[in-house]
Scaffold this motif. Sequence first.
Motif, PDB file in Angstrom:
ATOM      1  N   ILE A 290       0.874  -1.245  -0.037  1.00  0.00           N
ATOM      2  CA  ILE A 290      -0.020   0.117  -0.144  1.00  0.00           C
ATOM      3  C   ILE A 290       0.860   1.498   0.189  1.00  0.00           C
ATOM      4  N   LEU A 291       1.904   1.229   0.789  1.00  0.00           N
ATOM      5  CA  LEU A 291       2.781   2.360   0.887  1.00  0.00           C
ATOM      6  C   LEU A 291       3.676   2.602  -0.433  1.00  0.00           C
ATOM      7  N   GLN A 292       3.746   1.519  -1.114  1.00  0.00           N
ATOM      8  CA  GLN A 292       4.601   1.439  -2.273  1.00  0.00           C
ATOM      9  C   GLN A 292       3.895   1.862  -3.509  1.00  0.00           C
ATOM     10  N   ARG A 293       2.661   1.210  -3.658  1.00  0.00           N
ATOM     11  CA  ARG A 293       1.811   1.348  -4.704  1.00  0.00           C
ATOM     12  C   ARG A 293       0.453   2.059  -4.728  1.00  0.00           C
ATOM     13  N   GLY A 294       0.112   2.469  -3.534  1.00  0.00           N
ATOM     14  CA  GLY A 294      -1.250   3.103  -3.223  1.00  0.00           C
ATOM     15  C   GLY A 294      -2.501   2.228  -3.525  1.00  0.00           C
ATOM     16  N   GLU A 295      -2.260   1.168  -3.296  1.00  0.00           N
ATOM     17  CA  GLU A 295      -3.580   0.008  -3.648  1.00  0.00           C
ATOM     18  C   GLU A 295      -3.226  -1.110  -2.609  1.00  0.00           C
ATOM     19  N   ILE A 296      -4.476  -1.842  -2.383  1.00  0.00           N
ATOM     20  CA  ILE A 296      -4.140  -3.108  -1.872  1.00  0.00           C
ATOM     21  C   ILE A 296      -4.302  -4.233  -2.797  1.00  0.00           C
ATOM     22  N   ILE A 297      -3.459  -5.302  -2.749  1.00  0.00           N
ATOM     23  CA  ILE A 297      -3.581  -6.563  -3.330  1.00  0.00           C
ATOM     24  C   ILE A 297      -4.030  -7.666  -2.367  1.00  0.00           C
ATOM     25  N   VAL A 298      -5.133  -7.980  -2.278  1.00  0.00           N
ATOM     26  CA  VAL A 298      -5.893  -9.085  -1.629  1.00  0.00           C
ATOM     27  C   VAL A 298      -5.511 -10.317  -1.865  1.00  0.00           C
ATOM     28  N   ARG A 301      -2.301 -14.665  -5.141  1.00  0.00           N
ATOM     29  CA  ARG A 301      -1.936 -15.187  -6.431  1.00  0.00           C
ATOM     30  C   ARG A 301      -1.729 -13.944  -7.396  1.00  0.00           C
ATOM     31  N   ILE A 302      -2.286 -12.733  -7.175  1.00  0.00           N
ATOM     32  CA  ILE A 302      -2.070 -11.866  -8.092  1.00  0.00           C
ATOM     33  C   ILE A 302      -0.795 -10.897  -7.572  1.00  0.00           C
ATOM     34  N   ALA A 303      -0.379 -11.005  -6.196  1.00  0.00           N
ATOM     35  CA  ALA A 303       0.607 -10.174  -5.574  1.00  0.00           C
ATOM     36  C   ALA A 303       1.836 -11.045  -5.935  1.00  0.00           C
ATOM     37  N   GLY A 304       1.986 -12.369  -6.222  1.00  0.00           N
ATOM     38  CA  GLY A 304       2.908 -13.243  -6.600  1.00  0.00           C
ATOM     39  C   GLY A 304       3.468 -14.107  -5.535  1.00  0.00           C
ATOM     40  N   ASP A 305       3.183 -14.099  -4.142  1.00  0.00           N
ATOM     41  CA  ASP A 305       3.755 -14.542  -3.129  1.00  0.00           C
ATOM     42  C   ASP A 305       3.051 -15.708  -2.568  1.00  0.00           C
ATOM     43  N   ILE A 306       1.955 -16.386  -3.394  1.00  0.00           N
ATOM     44  CA  ILE A 306       1.211 -17.282  -2.851  1.00  0.00           C
ATOM     45  C   ILE A 306       2.064 -18.543  -2.604  1.00  0.00           C
ATOM     46  N   GLU A 307       2.843 -18.980  -3.195  1.00  0.00           N
ATOM     47  CA  GLU A 307       3.464 -20.135  -2.887  1.00  0.00           C
ATOM     48  C   GLU A 307       4.522 -20.023  -1.574  1.00  0.00           C
ATOM     49  N   ASP A 308       4.898 -18.879  -1.630  1.00  0.00           N
ATOM     50  CA  ASP A 308       5.877 -18.633  -0.357  1.00  0.00           C
ATOM     51  C   ASP A 308       5.112 -18.440   0.812  1.00  0.00           C
ATOM     52  N   LEU A 309       3.697 -18.020   0.723  1.00  0.00           N
ATOM     53  CA  LEU A 309       3.012 -17.892   2.065  1.00  0.00           C
ATOM     54  C   LEU A 309       2.323 -19.318   2.322  1.00  0.00           C
ATOM     55  N   GLN A 310       2.269 -20.115   1.414  1.00  0.00           N
ATOM     56  CA  GLN A 310       1.891 -21.552   1.478  1.00  0.00           C
ATOM     57  C   GLN A 310       3.059 -22.323   1.867  1.00  0.00           C
ATOM     58  N   ALA A 311       4.156 -22.036   1.742  1.00  0.00           N
ATOM     59  CA  ALA A 311       5.591 -22.604   2.360  1.00  0.00           C
ATOM     60  C   ALA A 311       5.697 -22.440   3.772  1.00  0.00           C
ATOM     61  N   ILE A 312       5.126 -21.038   4.214  1.00  0.00           N
ATOM     62  CA  ILE A 312       5.299 -20.976   5.693  1.00  0.00           C
ATOM     63  C   ILE A 312       3.943 -21.850   6.224  1.00  0.00           C
ATOM     64  N   ARG A 313       3.178 -21.769   5.728  1.00  0.00           N
ATOM     65  CA  ARG A 313       2.182 -22.398   6.619  1.00  0.00           C
ATOM     66  C   ARG A 313       2.380 -23.793   6.487  1.00  0.00           C
ATOM     67  N   GLU A 314       3.134 -24.550   5.581  1.00  0.00           N
ATOM     68  CA  GLU A 314       3.362 -25.999   5.684  1.00  0.00           C
ATOM     69  C   GLU A 314       4.773 -26.202   6.510  1.00  0.00           C
ATOM     70  N   GLY A 315       5.234 -25.546   7.148  1.00  0.00           N
ATOM     71  CA  GLY A 315       6.432 -25.488   7.956  1.00  0.00           C
ATOM     72  C   GLY A 315       7.732 -25.496   7.135  1.00  0.00           C
ATOM     73  N   GLU A 316       7.988 -24.946   6.002  1.00  0.00           N
ATOM     74  CA  GLU A 316       9.082 -24.913   5.400  1.00  0.00           C
ATOM     75  C   GLU A 316      10.057 -23.833   6.020  1.00  0.00           C
ATOM     76  N   TYR A 317       9.691 -22.803   6.429  1.00  0.00           N
ATOM     77  CA  TYR A 317      10.326 -21.851   7.298  1.00  0.00           C
ATOM     78  C   TYR A 317      10.266 -22.149   8.752  1.00  0.00           C
ATOM     79  N   SER A 318      11.619 -21.867   9.391  1.00  0.00           N
ATOM     80  CA  SER A 318      11.815 -21.905  10.889  1.00  0.00           C
ATOM     81  C   SER A 318      10.988 -20.642  11.352  1.00  0.00           C
ATOM     82  N   TYR A 319      11.104 -20.781  12.725  1.00  0.00           N
ATOM     83  CA  TYR A 319      10.378 -19.491  13.563  1.00  0.00           C
ATOM     84  C   TYR A 319      11.346 -18.394  13.352  1.00  0.00           C
TER      85      TYR A 319
END
Length: 365
Positions: A290-298, A301-319
């Motif tokens: 929002i600060l960068q672009r002045g819009e919200i990407i809900v 999949r459009i924002a392009g980080d869906i796989e990364d967020l899913q990886a966090i949810r699946e435990g592929e990143y440590s605390y």
Amino acid sequence: MAMERRAVEARTIFIGLAGSHGYGLNRPDSDYDYRGVFIAPKRYYLGFDQIEQKDTGWHEPGILPFLDNNQDTVIYELRKIINLLAGANPNVLELLWLENYPVLTAVGQHLISHRQIFLSKKVKHTYAGYAFAQIKKMETHRKWLLNPPSKKPVPADFGIEDEEPLSKDELNAFLEYLYILIRGKIEFLEESEQLYKLLTADIDFKGMLKQYALPDEALAYTQNFTHSRKDFIRLLKKSQNYQIALREWKAYLSWQENRNPARAEMERKSGFDLKHGMHCIRLLRSGLEILQRGEIIVDRRIAGDIEDLQAIREGEYSYEQVMSMADDLVKQMDVFYEQSNLPHRPDLELINNLCMELVEMQGWE
């Protein structure tokens, strides 16, 4: 006087599919979270009746079949949601940027068409605040996983031996009194206008008073400020610590009892609540966008980080990795906060005029 479901739906201007489906993070068993806006009829604007939202009663006869018995539905009254939008509430701002609106009237489209007026630099504070709430839950659950409480706290654990601790109601009554005293002291001082706004609008000062025990260095001042007895202030401090520990014990028992088994197993393996970690990063990235672009990407999949967020949810990143990502994002938000072209605060007069326009467009019953 509560409004019946049918009456709310008849004056609904939009309903969007939010939550995990809105983010593109839904699984086959994910609930459908519907969020919408309605404009109350005349009696709620000019009479005694009040309503802020409809969040129950979806078993009642209605107009919209897809809401039948869906308990994850909230439809906000216009003035309630306008207030939340002006305050840059992340959960509400995103409703104006969804991809899927099962219901959208001309009045609802008019609101969405003016969504830009609600964006301001306040998003840095609200999005980071919501993200830190996720971190706090992660830290609490992590503490319970690594060092679970062994017994229910008792007053003696906090040095309360021959007297009753102050009850929750007694504590809250005193802290409410303290809040009113502080607010009253600065209300009419012109040079304190910003402080007054800070304590009454920008932060939940009252909530903070009730959530955290008064620090030792504030006790003498609080005693003088409120003209309290020294023994009362002493008991206040001990009772606050006891009530906080008791609240945490009850939360721990509820957490143990109500956890989703699959989520609990993932949490046990990874050492932290993965879903909270995912939403923490999602919120910080959204605030930065929002600060960068002045819009919200809900939709991520459009924002392009869906796989990364899913990886966090699946435990592929440590605390530690998730905390490092959060820290980096906060630093980036600080940089782009200074560079952003967004106004520091929304134009409340413009927002007020929009609210009146929408009510007039909808008309009275």
